[in-house]
Every structure is written in structure tokens, then in C-alpha cells.
Design a protein around this motif. Structure first.
Motif, PDB file in Angstrom:
ATOM      1  N   VAL A  84       0.838  -1.311   0.031  1.00  0.00           N
ATOM      2  CA  VAL A  84      -0.090   0.071   0.101  1.00  0.00           C
ATOM      3  C   VAL A  84       0.941   1.187   0.003  1.00  0.00           C
ATOM      4  O   VAL A  84       1.921   1.149   0.785  1.00  0.00           O
ATOM      5  N   ILE A  85       0.669   2.184  -1.022  1.00  0.00           N
ATOM      6  CA  ILE A  85       1.423   3.322  -1.040  1.00  0.00           C
ATOM      7  C   ILE A  85       0.506   4.375  -0.686  1.00  0.00           C
ATOM      8  O   ILE A  85      -0.383   4.619  -1.396  1.00  0.00           O
ATOM      9  N   GLY A  86       0.912   5.358   0.150  1.00  0.00           N
ATOM     10  CA  GLY A  86      -0.194   6.431   0.615  1.00  0.00           C
ATOM     11  C   GLY A  86      -0.261   7.584  -0.284  1.00  0.00           C
ATOM     12  O   GLY A  86       0.557   7.458  -1.481  1.00  0.00           O
ATOM     13  N   ASP A  87      -0.818   8.577   0.247  1.00  0.00           N
ATOM     14  CA  ASP A  87      -0.900   9.906  -0.719  1.00  0.00           C
ATOM     15  C   ASP A  87       0.104  10.436  -1.140  1.00  0.00           C
ATOM     16  O   ASP A  87       0.864  10.587  -0.036  1.00  0.00           O
ATOM     17  N   PHE A  88       0.312  11.129  -1.941  1.00  0.00           N
ATOM     18  CA  PHE A  88       1.345  12.255  -2.412  1.00  0.00           C
ATOM     19  C   PHE A  88       2.639  11.834  -2.357  1.00  0.00           C
ATOM     20  O   PHE A  88       3.679  12.367  -1.662  1.00  0.00           O
ATOM     21  N   CYS A  89       2.801  10.404  -2.548  1.00  0.00           N
ATOM     22  CA  CYS A  89       4.203   9.794  -2.370  1.00  0.00           C
ATOM     23  C   CYS A  89       4.986  10.016  -3.815  1.00  0.00           C
ATOM     24  O   CYS A  89       4.149  10.123  -4.936  1.00  0.00           O
ATOM     25  N   HIS A  90       6.115  10.116  -3.769  1.00  0.00           N
ATOM     26  CA  HIS A  90       7.020  10.184  -5.080  1.00  0.00           C
ATOM     27  C   HIS A  90       7.973   9.034  -4.841  1.00  0.00           C
ATOM     28  O   HIS A  90       8.814   8.959  -4.051  1.00  0.00           O
ATOM     29  N   ILE A  91       7.897   8.053  -5.853  1.00  0.00           N
ATOM     30  CA  ILE A  91       8.985   7.096  -5.919  1.00  0.00           C
ATOM     31  C   ILE A  91       9.489   7.255  -7.470  1.00  0.00           C
ATOM     32  O   ILE A  91       8.905   7.171  -8.597  1.00  0.00           O
ATOM     33  N   TRP A  92      10.759   7.727  -7.569  1.00  0.00           N
ATOM     34  CA  TRP A  92      11.756   7.919  -8.642  1.00  0.00           C
ATOM     35  C   TRP A  92      12.945   6.909  -8.982  1.00  0.00           C
ATOM     36  O   TRP A  92      13.802   6.788  -8.141  1.00  0.00           O
ATOM     37  N   SER A  93      12.949   6.022  -9.778  1.00  0.00           N
ATOM     38  CA  SER A  93      14.122   4.952  -9.870  1.00  0.00           C
ATOM     39  C   SER A  93      14.745   5.483 -11.285  1.00  0.00           C
ATOM     40  O   SER A  93      14.339   5.606 -12.496  1.00  0.00           O
ATOM     41  N   THR A  94      16.040   5.418 -11.246  1.00  0.00           N
ATOM     42  CA  THR A  94      16.839   5.736 -12.207  1.00  0.00           C
ATOM     43  C   THR A  94      17.519   4.537 -12.758  1.00  0.00           C
ATOM     44  O   THR A  94      18.092   4.251 -13.659  1.00  0.00           O
ATOM     45  N   LYS A  95      17.906   3.446 -11.578  1.00  0.00           N
ATOM     46  CA  LYS A  95      18.332   2.251 -11.813  1.00  0.00           C
ATOM     47  C   LYS A  95      17.721   1.088 -11.412  1.00  0.00           C
ATOM     48  O   LYS A  95      17.110   0.138 -12.161  1.00  0.00           O
ATOM     49  N   SER A  96      17.420   1.102  -9.906  1.00  0.00           N
ATOM     50  CA  SER A  96      16.542  -0.052  -9.492  1.00  0.00           C
ATOM     51  C   SER A  96      15.951   0.105  -8.376  1.00  0.00           C
ATOM     52  O   SER A  96      16.623   0.360  -7.121  1.00  0.00           O
ATOM     53  N   ILE A  97      14.570   0.374  -8.123  1.00  0.00           N
ATOM     54  CA  ILE A  97      14.028   0.117  -6.763  1.00  0.00           C
ATOM     55  C   ILE A  97      12.981  -0.903  -6.500  1.00  0.00           C
ATOM     56  O   ILE A  97      12.120  -1.119  -7.522  1.00  0.00           O
ATOM     57  N   ILE A  98      13.121  -1.810  -5.478  1.00  0.00           N
ATOM     58  CA  ILE A  98      12.047  -3.021  -5.224  1.00  0.00           C
ATOM     59  C   ILE A  98      11.472  -2.771  -4.182  1.00  0.00           C
ATOM     60  O   ILE A  98      12.277  -2.659  -3.093  1.00  0.00           O
ATOM     61  N   ILE A  99      10.389  -2.570  -3.903  1.00  0.00           N
ATOM     62  CA  ILE A  99       9.609  -2.559  -2.789  1.00  0.00           C
ATOM     63  C   ILE A  99       9.026  -3.890  -2.669  1.00  0.00           C
ATOM     64  O   ILE A  99       8.359  -4.338  -3.101  1.00  0.00           O
ATOM     65  N   HIS A 100       9.341  -4.646  -1.272  1.00  0.00           N
ATOM     66  CA  HIS A 100       9.151  -6.004  -1.429  1.00  0.00           C
ATOM     67  C   HIS A 100       7.594  -6.326  -0.824  1.00  0.00           C
ATOM     68  O   HIS A 100       7.207  -5.518  -0.458  1.00  0.00           O
ATOM     69  N   LYS A 101       7.226  -7.518  -0.508  1.00  0.00           N
ATOM     70  CA  LYS A 101       5.924  -7.911  -0.193  1.00  0.00           C
ATOM     71  C   LYS A 101       5.622  -7.270   0.959  1.00  0.00           C
ATOM     72  O   LYS A 101       6.354  -7.123   1.947  1.00  0.00           O
ATOM     73  N   ASN A 102       4.198  -6.774   0.968  1.00  0.00           N
ATOM     74  CA  ASN A 102       3.415  -6.488   2.375  1.00  0.00           C
ATOM     75  C   ASN A 102       4.060  -5.119   3.021  1.00  0.00           C
ATOM     76  O   ASN A 102       4.153  -5.011   4.270  1.00  0.00           O
ATOM     77  N   VAL A 103       4.610  -4.121   2.142  1.00  0.00           N
ATOM     78  CA  VAL A 103       4.999  -2.967   2.667  1.00  0.00           C
ATOM     79  C   VAL A 103       3.938  -1.820   2.614  1.00  0.00           C
ATOM     80  O   VAL A 103       3.201  -1.846   1.576  1.00  0.00           O
ATOM     81  N   LEU A 104       3.934  -1.176   3.734  1.00  0.00           N
ATOM     82  CA  LEU A 104       3.129  -0.012   3.791  1.00  0.00           C
ATOM     83  C   LEU A 104       3.925   1.176   3.646  1.00  0.00           C
ATOM     84  O   LEU A 104       4.733   1.277   4.440  1.00  0.00           O
ATOM     85  N   ILE A 105       3.648   2.255   2.845  1.00  0.00           N
ATOM     86  CA  ILE A 105       4.259   3.424   2.591  1.00  0.00           C
ATOM     87  C   ILE A 105       3.281   4.504   3.177  1.00  0.00           C
ATOM     88  O   ILE A 105       2.298   4.633   2.526  1.00  0.00           O
ATOM     89  N   ALA A 106       3.835   5.258   4.121  1.00  0.00           N
ATOM     90  CA  ALA A 106       3.006   6.357   4.681  1.00  0.00           C
ATOM     91  C   ALA A 106       2.484   7.491   3.506  1.00  0.00           C
ATOM     92  O   ALA A 106       3.534   7.394   2.590  1.00  0.00           O
ATOM     93  N   ASN A 107       1.961   8.640   3.638  1.00  0.00           N
ATOM     94  CA  ASN A 107       1.734   9.564   2.926  1.00  0.00           C
ATOM     95  C   ASN A 107       2.823  10.574   2.947  1.00  0.00           C
ATOM     96  O   ASN A 107       3.642  10.448   3.889  1.00  0.00           O
ATOM     97  N   PHE A 108       2.912  11.178   1.937  1.00  0.00           N
ATOM     98  CA  PHE A 108       4.307  12.045   1.601  1.00  0.00           C
ATOM     99  C   PHE A 108       5.418  11.790   1.863  1.00  0.00           C
ATOM    100  O   PHE A 108       6.375  12.356   2.481  1.00  0.00           O
ATOM    101  N   VAL A 109       5.798  10.547   1.468  1.00  0.00           N
ATOM    102  CA  VAL A 109       6.971   9.739   1.263  1.00  0.00           C
ATOM    103  C   VAL A 109       7.827   9.967  -0.027  1.00  0.00           C
ATOM    104  O   VAL A 109       7.163   9.932  -1.216  1.00  0.00           O
ATOM    105  N   TYR A 110       9.093  10.334  -0.059  1.00  0.00           N
ATOM    106  CA  TYR A 110       9.935  10.311  -1.264  1.00  0.00           C
ATOM    107  C   TYR A 110      11.133   9.086  -1.108  1.00  0.00           C
ATOM    108  O   TYR A 110      11.884   9.182  -0.297  1.00  0.00           O
ATOM    109  N   ILE A 111      11.068   8.351  -2.189  1.00  0.00           N
ATOM    110  CA  ILE A 111      12.033   7.262  -2.285  1.00  0.00           C
ATOM    111  C   ILE A 111      12.468   7.325  -3.806  1.00  0.00           C
ATOM    112  O   ILE A 111      11.946   7.559  -4.721  1.00  0.00           O
TER     113      ILE A 111
END
Length: 122
Positions: A84-111
Motif C-alpha cells: 500500500v502506497i499512501g497519498d502524495f508519494c513520489h517514487i523515482w527510479s533511475t536504476k533499480s528500486i524494489i519494494i518487497h511484499k507487504n510494505v506499507l508506505i505512509a503519505n508524503f514519502v519520497y523514495i
């Protein structure tokens, strides 16, 4: 008309999502069953983004997977099952980003896997 469109979409494995998300889902590298993207802010590099089963991506989230020139065209953003990825998140990959199983990401997170250099010019 909606029933006919839904029957057509069910025949395509890459479109196992709700009718509201069907156009978006078919553009990703993979989008699993019962995954939902609610009112995205922006999505860039669709064909480099992999979304697992039962993923929920909330309002105004920005997903991007675009390679830097030094990566020779390779970039991946993978969100595995039951995330589950919350509201207003920014996830930006230039090589590799892996978000594994059963992860909760709060609102307003930048990865990101992209760092900007800092040089002291004084």
C-alpha cells in the motif's frame, strides 16, 4: 457497453484490474490482479514499472522509472504483492528500486535511487 468492454479486457492477462484502470494497466511492464491506482499525479516510464498483485497506490502519487544516460537504458521500479502506497508519494527510479511484499508506505514519502552531487563552489 461496459459489460462488453469488461469481457474483452478479461481475455488479456496484462489487464487483470478494475475497469476504471484498464487503460493504465495495459501500459505497465506488469500489473497484477486486484491492483488499483487511484488518481495518480504522474506516471513516467510505464514499461519499466512492475506492480504485483493486491497493490493499492493512493491519490496524487508520482511513479517514475527512467534511466540515466549512464545506465544504458536500464531502469526498474518493482512493487511486489500486497503493498500500500499512501497519498502524495513520489517514487523515482533511475536504476533499480524494489519494494518487497507487504510494505506499507505512509503519505508524503519520497523514495529515490538518484542522488544529486554537491560541490562547494566558494
Amino acid at each position: 457497453m461496459k459489460k462488453l468492454l469488461y469481457k474483452i479486457l478479461k481475455k488479456f492477462d496484462s489487464c487483470k484490474v478494475s475497469l476504471e484502470n484498464h487503460n493504465l494497466a495495459c501500459r505497465f511492464k506488469f500489473m497484477g490482479a486486484d491492483s488499483v491506482i487511484i488518481s495518480p499525479l504522474r506516471i513516467q516510464g510505464h514499461d519499466n514499472i512492475w506492480i504485483g498483485n493486491h497493490v493499492s497506490i493512493h491519490n496524487n502519487t508520482w511513479l517514475a522509472s527512467l534511466p540515466l544516460t549512464s545506465n544504458k537504458g536500464k531502469s526498474i521500479l518493482k512493487i511486489e504483492d500486497n503493498c500500500v502506497i499512501g497519498d502524495f508519494c513520489h517514487i523515482w527510479s533511475t536504476k533499480s528500486i524494489i519494494i518487497h511484499k507487504n510494505v506499507l508506505i505512509a503519505n508524503f514519502v519520497y523514495i529515490s535511487d538518484n542522488l544529486h552531487c554537491f560541490e562547494d563552489i566558494s
